[in-house]
Enzyme design. Structure first.
Site, PDB file in Angstrom:
ATOM      1  N   SER A  62       0.819  -1.212   0.000  1.00  0.00           N
ATOM      2  CA  SER A  62       0.000   0.000   0.000  1.00  0.00           C
ATOM      3  C   SER A  62       0.857   1.269   0.000  1.00  0.00           C
ATOM      4  O   SER A  62       2.005   1.279   0.446  1.00  0.00           O
ATOM      5  CB  SER A  62      -0.914   0.012   1.228  1.00  0.00           C
ATOM      6  OG  SER A  62      -1.677  -1.173   1.289  1.00  0.00           O
TER       7      SER A  62
HETATM    8  N1  SAM Z   1      -0.446  -4.792   4.091  1.00  0.00           N
HETATM    9  C1  SAM Z   1       0.254  -5.162   2.884  1.00  0.00           C
HETATM   10  C2  SAM Z   1       1.647  -4.601   2.838  1.00  0.00           C
HETATM   11  O1  SAM Z   1       2.017  -3.859   3.739  1.00  0.00           O
HETATM   12  O2  SAM Z   1       2.374  -4.959   1.895  1.00  0.00           O
HETATM   13  C3  SAM Z   1      -0.516  -4.847   1.641  1.00  0.00           C
HETATM   14  C4  SAM Z   1      -1.574  -5.876   1.383  1.00  0.00           C
HETATM   15  S1  SAM Z   1      -2.322  -5.935  -0.185  1.00  0.00           S
HETATM   16  C5  SAM Z   1      -2.955  -4.313  -0.443  1.00  0.00           C
HETATM   17  C6  SAM Z   1      -3.755  -6.905   0.239  1.00  0.00           C
HETATM   18  C7  SAM Z   1      -3.473  -8.351   0.547  1.00  0.00           C
HETATM   19  O3  SAM Z   1      -4.680  -8.952   0.998  1.00  0.00           O
HETATM   20  C8  SAM Z   1      -3.005  -9.184  -0.645  1.00  0.00           C
HETATM   21  O4  SAM Z   1      -1.733  -9.704  -0.382  1.00  0.00           O
HETATM   22  C9  SAM Z   1      -4.062 -10.277  -0.769  1.00  0.00           C
HETATM   23  O5  SAM Z   1      -3.532 -11.539  -1.160  1.00  0.00           O
HETATM   24  C10 SAM Z   1      -4.625 -10.315   0.644  1.00  0.00           C
HETATM   25  N2  SAM Z   1      -5.974 -10.890   0.758  1.00  0.00           N
HETATM   26  C11 SAM Z   1      -7.053 -10.708  -0.044  1.00  0.00           C
HETATM   27  N3  SAM Z   1      -8.101 -11.420   0.417  1.00  0.00           N
HETATM   28  C12 SAM Z   1      -7.682 -12.062   1.539  1.00  0.00           C
HETATM   29  C13 SAM Z   1      -8.301 -12.955   2.468  1.00  0.00           C
HETATM   30  N4  SAM Z   1      -9.573 -13.327   2.341  1.00  0.00           N
HETATM   31  N5  SAM Z   1      -7.570 -13.405   3.508  1.00  0.00           N
HETATM   32  C14 SAM Z   1      -6.265 -13.044   3.666  1.00  0.00           C
HETATM   33  N6  SAM Z   1      -5.623 -12.214   2.814  1.00  0.00           N
HETATM   34  C15 SAM Z   1      -6.315 -11.722   1.769  1.00  0.00           C
END
Ligand code: SAM
Length: 211
Positions: A62
């Site tokens: 993000s």
């Molecule tokens: N916080 C992260 C960072 O600092 O790099 C950014 C995360 S990214 C915007 C969103 C993440 O949510 C992705 O890696 C995606 O695989 C994960 N995601 C989506 N749906 C999910 C779920 N149901 N359970 C766990 N993770 C999930």
């Protein structure tokens, strides 16, 4: 070896503090966490740009300002336990881990979870636990949480997240359909009394299985 610290401090000052984030703990944490370690090697020189960046699995790390906004809305402080949904690179977990006692972070993509786990260990973030799995169910075994932050957006608030909040706890997440998401903060006032506040229009990847 490039010294990224000046770029990091510049990021905190120009992109975050100047835009109104005044939570000192968050500003300090983001002055310390080496974001260049959390982006793909070929994008290191862009680590302190004012933008989200691609990581593996077609996901993103993000934008720094959004990480700061969410952490500050989470009202984090020492001694607390936080749940993060969507570990991604592990960057936001590292920022929060500098402030609170324990961070449990859930990532559905095993390759991202494994990389983030190794990275966080290598960088010394021993108070972060990376769980591979579906974050929609939260983490009942570790509840209640003082704050729950989701880095993936959905149309509805997963009921488990609300029930796993401590009384007084804060849930910060992107809510609404893709393309029309609002970052919201939900505070649990009493057992079944929650108050919701809109913070900003945002664009996040979808919470898979979130509805
Ligand atoms: N916080 C992260 C960072 O600092 O790099 C950014 C995360 S990214 C915007 C969103 C993440 O949510 C992705 O890696 C995606 O695989 C994960 N995601 C989506 N749906 C999910 C779920 N149901 N359970 C766990 N993770 C999930």
């Amino acid at each position: 070896m490039i010294d990224y610290r000046p770029a990091r401090l510049n990021m905190v000052e120009r992109q975050i503090a100047r835009r109104g984030v005044s939570d000192l703990a968050v500003l300090e944490a983001m002055s310390e966490v080496p974001r260049e370690e959390f982006v793909p090697e070929n994008l290191r020189d862009y680590a302190y740009e004012d933008t989200a960046l691609p990581i593996d699995g077609y996901q993103t790390i993000s934008q720094p300002y959004i990480v700061a906004l969410m952490a500050s809305a989470g009202e984090l402080s020492p001694g607390q336990k936080v749940l993060e949904i969507g570990t991604g690179s592990g960057y936001a977990a590292a920022v929060m881990a500098r402030i609170v006692s324990r961070v449990v972070t859930i990532e559905r993509l095993a390759s991202l979870a494994d990389t983030a786990r190794m990275r966080l260990t290598r960088l010394g973030y021993g108070n972060v636990e990376v769980v591979t799995g579906d974050g929609v169910a939260g983490c009942e075994a570790e509840a209640p949480f003082d704050a729950i932050l989701s880095a993936a957006g959905s149309r509805r608030i997963p009921p488990a997240w609300k029930s796993q909040l401590a009384i007084g706890g804060r849930l910060v997440m992107p809510l609404g359909p893709l393309g029309d998401q609002i970052l919201v903060k939900v505070t649990r006032l009493k057992d079944d009394d929650y108050v919701e506040k809109a913070l900003a229009a945002v664009r996040f990847v979808p919470l898979i299985g979130g509805g």
